[in-house]
Design a protein around this motif. Structure first.
Motif, PDB file in Angstrom:
ATOM      1  N   HIS A  52       0.847  -1.187   0.000  1.00 57.19           N
ATOM      2  CA  HIS A  52       0.000   0.000   0.000  1.00 57.19           C
ATOM      3  C   HIS A  52       0.882   1.236   0.000  1.00 57.19           C
ATOM      4  O   HIS A  52       1.932   1.258   0.626  1.00 57.19           O
ATOM      5  CB  HIS A  52      -0.935  -0.006   1.214  1.00 57.19           C
ATOM      6  N   ALA A  53       0.430   2.260  -0.726  1.00 57.24           N
ATOM      7  CA  ALA A  53       1.256   3.454  -0.915  1.00 57.24           C
ATOM      8  C   ALA A  53       0.405   4.698  -0.707  1.00 57.24           C
ATOM      9  O   ALA A  53      -0.810   4.613  -0.508  1.00 57.24           O
ATOM     10  CB  ALA A  53       1.845   3.437  -2.325  1.00 57.24           C
ATOM     11  N   HIS A  77      -5.023   2.297  -0.724  1.00 59.42           N
ATOM     12  CA  HIS A  77      -3.943   3.278  -0.682  1.00 59.42           C
ATOM     13  C   HIS A  77      -4.418   4.590  -0.066  1.00 59.42           C
ATOM     14  O   HIS A  77      -5.614   4.867  -0.026  1.00 59.42           O
ATOM     15  CB  HIS A  77      -3.419   3.521  -2.098  1.00 59.42           C
ATOM     16  N   GLU A  78      -3.461   5.394   0.384  1.00 59.77           N
ATOM     17  CA  GLU A  78      -3.805   6.691   0.965  1.00 59.77           C
ATOM     18  C   GLU A  78      -4.020   7.722  -0.145  1.00 59.77           C
ATOM     19  O   GLU A  78      -3.186   7.859  -1.045  1.00 59.77           O
ATOM     20  CB  GLU A  78      -2.682   7.181   1.896  1.00 59.77           C
ATOM     21  N   ILE A  79      -5.126   8.456  -0.046  1.00 59.67           N
ATOM     22  CA  ILE A  79      -5.410   9.549  -0.979  1.00 59.67           C
ATOM     23  C   ILE A  79      -4.843  10.832  -0.363  1.00 59.67           C
ATOM     24  O   ILE A  79      -5.242  11.235   0.728  1.00 59.67           O
ATOM     25  CB  ILE A  79      -6.926   9.719  -1.193  1.00 59.67           C
ATOM     26  N   ALA A  80      -3.917  11.451  -1.068  1.00 51.81           N
ATOM     27  CA  ALA A  80      -3.326  12.703  -0.595  1.00 51.81           C
ATOM     28  C   ALA A  80      -3.305  13.697  -1.760  1.00 51.81           C
ATOM     29  O   ALA A  80      -3.638  13.345  -2.895  1.00 51.81           O
ATOM     30  CB  ALA A  80      -1.921  12.447  -0.043  1.00 51.81           C
ATOM     31  N   SER A  81      -2.934  14.927  -1.456  1.00 49.73           N
ATOM     32  CA  SER A  81      -3.093  16.014  -2.426  1.00 49.73           C
ATOM     33  C   SER A  81      -1.756  16.526  -2.970  1.00 49.73           C
ATOM     34  O   SER A  81      -0.788  16.693  -2.226  1.00 49.73           O
ATOM     35  CB  SER A  81      -3.845  17.158  -1.734  1.00 49.73           C
ATOM     36  N   GLY A 118      -2.625  14.499   3.785  1.00 54.70           N
ATOM     37  CA  GLY A 118      -1.268  14.788   3.304  1.00 54.70           C
ATOM     38  C   GLY A 118      -1.248  15.683   2.084  1.00 54.70           C
ATOM     39  O   GLY A 118      -2.154  15.656   1.249  1.00 54.70           O
ATOM     40  N   TYR A 119      -0.201  16.470   1.970  1.00 56.91           N
ATOM     41  CA  TYR A 119      -0.005  17.377   0.835  1.00 56.91           C
ATOM     42  C   TYR A 119       1.454  17.331   0.396  1.00 56.91           C
ATOM     43  O   TYR A 119       2.356  17.282   1.248  1.00 56.91           O
ATOM     44  CB  TYR A 119      -0.365  18.806   1.242  1.00 56.91           C
ATOM     45  N   MET A 268       2.289   6.703   3.778  1.00 55.66           N
ATOM     46  CA  MET A 268       2.839   7.772   4.620  1.00 55.66           C
ATOM     47  C   MET A 268       2.129   7.853   5.966  1.00 55.66           C
ATOM     48  O   MET A 268       2.763   7.967   7.016  1.00 55.66           O
ATOM     49  CB  MET A 268       2.686   9.137   3.933  1.00 55.66           C
ATOM     50  N   ASP A 269       0.774   7.824   5.929  1.00 60.03           N
ATOM     51  CA  ASP A 269       0.036   8.044   7.181  1.00 60.03           C
ATOM     52  C   ASP A 269       0.213   6.888   8.160  1.00 60.03           C
ATOM     53  O   ASP A 269      -0.009   7.062   9.362  1.00 60.03           O
ATOM     54  CB  ASP A 269      -1.458   8.311   6.894  1.00 60.03           C
TER      55      ASP A 269
END
Ligand SMILES: [Zn+2]
Length: 277
Positions: A52-53, A77-81, A118-119, A268-269
């Motif tokens: 997972h990324a 996966h993590e949704i970030a901006s 995340g950004y 990341m999270d």
């Protein structure tokens, strides 16, 4: 074995800084997009290895390809901006940057039904001249930023910035890209163009060394267009831009497969759970 953070900046080949002069913003809608197929290939690579990324997704892409965002979220996966329009944070006024941050976050949250924490600034464009941007990132509701590259580079970087997660303002962590120390300076060890033009063994050595000496998780990043040797080529770009964008595109997917096998990877999270407030 330390779990490192795997990150993908989701944008298309015509949105990168190196080719900006050849793809003016008003032409983006008429350029053939390749991001959807490339993201699908990445999702398949990760799913096959149960990795997972974190995907830092451009709002412009999310708006046109909401199904891509949903597929990424469905893969765990993590949704970030990555902001909305890929303008460098350092080229925007504070008001314009705040609007971009808020707009991208709302779009991604609406489409994915996940909260976005995340950004990552386009082109790592938080530098010593616009550190005020961290305040706005927090104000827009993000909890972490991964936007500072503590290296010397012609387009970005703060050579003497902290190399490890820190809190630049209340309720926000900055989680900088990975560097290794050698010869009195920081060297980039977090992917991108370096991963393509230097031998794979160097990347592997750098990440292993970082994990061993610092005892911390590394952060690696790449783009969907970096595994796409068939993308349209801009023939009249400068030699430097062409080299930066096109070198070894045909080798990157295999290198990524080796990288996925040589280390453990996560979002990341989750990797930086203790450092994110
Ligand atoms: Zn980008």
């Amino acid at each position: 074995m330390i779990v490192n953070a795997l990150t993908i900046d989701v944008e298309d080949y015509f949105q990168v800084a190196a080719l900006a002069a050849h793809f003016p913003r008003e032409q983006w809608d008429s350029v053939p997009c390749r991001v959807e197929d490339n993201v699908d290939r990445i999702l398949a690579l990760l799913a096959a290895r149960e990795v997972h990324a974190t995907f830092f997704i451009l709002g412009w892409i999310a708006e046109r390809y909401p199904q891509v965002v949903r597929r990424i979220a469905a893969g765990g996966h993590e949704i970030a901006s990555h902001g909305y329009g890929h303008e460098r944070a350092s080229a925007m006024t504070p008001d314009a940057l705040l609007a971009d941050l808020v707009h991208a976050k709302a779009l991604l949250e609406d489409i994915s039904a996940r909260s976005v924490r995340g950004y990552r600034a386009p082109s790592f464009s938080i530098g010593s001249g616009n550190l005020w941007a961290h305040e706005l990132i927090a104000q827009a509701g993000y909890r972490y930023s991964s936007s500072v590259y503590p290296v010397r580079h012609d387009h970005y970087g703060i050579p003497d910035a902290p190399r490890f997660p820190y809190s630049p303002v209340k309720d926000l962590s900055e989680i900088p890209l990975t560097t290794v120390r050698a010869c009195g300076r920081n060297w980039p060890a977090g992917g991108g163009g370096y991963f393509r033009f230097l031998p794979y063994a160097l990347s592997r050595w750098q990440i292993a060394r970082f994990n061993r000496i610092e005892g911390q998780a590394a952060i690696f990043y790449f783009h969907p267009w970096e595994i796409d040797p068939e993308q349209p080529r801009v023939k009249d770009a400068s030699a430097k831009s062409r080299f930066r964008h096109y070198v070894n595109l045909d080798r990157t997917e295999n290198r990524l497969i080796r990288l996925l096998g040589d280390f453990r990877w996560g979002r990341m999270d989750e990797v930086f759970r203790d450092q994110i407030s």
